[in-house]
Design an enzyme around this catalytic site. Sequence first.
Site, PDB file in Angstrom:
ATOM      1  N   CYS A  22      41.989  32.725  38.991  1.00 56.70           N
ATOM      2  CA  CYS A  22      42.385  31.885  40.119  1.00 56.70           C
ATOM      3  C   CYS A  22      42.333  32.645  41.449  1.00 56.70           C
ATOM      4  O   CYS A  22      42.279  32.025  42.510  1.00 56.70           O
ATOM      5  CB  CYS A  22      43.755  31.253  39.899  1.00 56.70           C
ATOM      6  SG  CYS A  22      45.049  32.397  39.427  1.00 56.70           S
ATOM      7  N   HIS A  23      42.295  33.967  41.392  1.00 56.47           N
ATOM      8  CA  HIS A  23      42.155  34.751  42.630  1.00 56.47           C
ATOM      9  C   HIS A  23      40.798  34.513  43.301  1.00 56.47           C
ATOM     10  O   HIS A  23      40.636  34.819  44.470  1.00 56.47           O
ATOM     11  CB  HIS A  23      42.372  36.250  42.358  1.00 56.47           C
ATOM     12  CG  HIS A  23      41.426  36.851  41.373  1.00 56.47           C
ATOM     13  ND1 HIS A  23      41.645  36.768  40.013  1.00 56.47           N
ATOM     14  CD2 HIS A  23      40.261  37.521  41.538  1.00 56.47           C
ATOM     15  CE1 HIS A  23      40.646  37.387  39.386  1.00 56.47           C
ATOM     16  NE2 HIS A  23      39.800  37.844  40.283  1.00 56.47           N
TER      17      HIS A  23
END
Length: 184
Positions: free
Chosen positions: A149-150
Amino acid sequence: MNSHGQEERRLVWAVAGTDIGPLLLAATGDGLVSVVFHATDAVRDRALERLASRLGAEPVHDPDAPLPAEAIRQVAAYFTGGRRDFELPLDWSLSSGFNRRVLRELASGVPYGTVVGYGELAGRAGQPGAAQAVGIAMASNPLPVVVPCHRVVESDGGIGGFGGGLDTKRKLLALEGVLPEPLF
């Protein structure tokens, strides 16, 4: 078997030391189920209580069990630059519906060293215009780092939010060569 005649799910866990602090890695018989940032004793204990409650399983600390051990090896290799992709079985039981579709698309379709906008990811998951819902899916990602998700950023170039903290997001993006290494 528990007292209700149901087989109890196995939940094993270990903590991996990383460049972004300790990560709690928890697994069921189906795969890695949870990764938790900043896993100090207090954070780890709260996370394990929540997992035990949601999964109906008693957490067992076993860093030598096959799945936590392999996850620790792969996480260590990722942080030293020796691994770009995680090859771990994943237990998706902590996400469902649109969130699960978005996270699966992220895991399979946004490779190391690249980023994607919230809106673009919404379109790829079959719901164009659902950028805000993608933000919610990212915030509820039970498997950060492994399900990256980064790598999801704002379309105007902003870094976006991050459950592990913006400093952690910057460090992960710098590790993958997307951002310059933070100066401080």
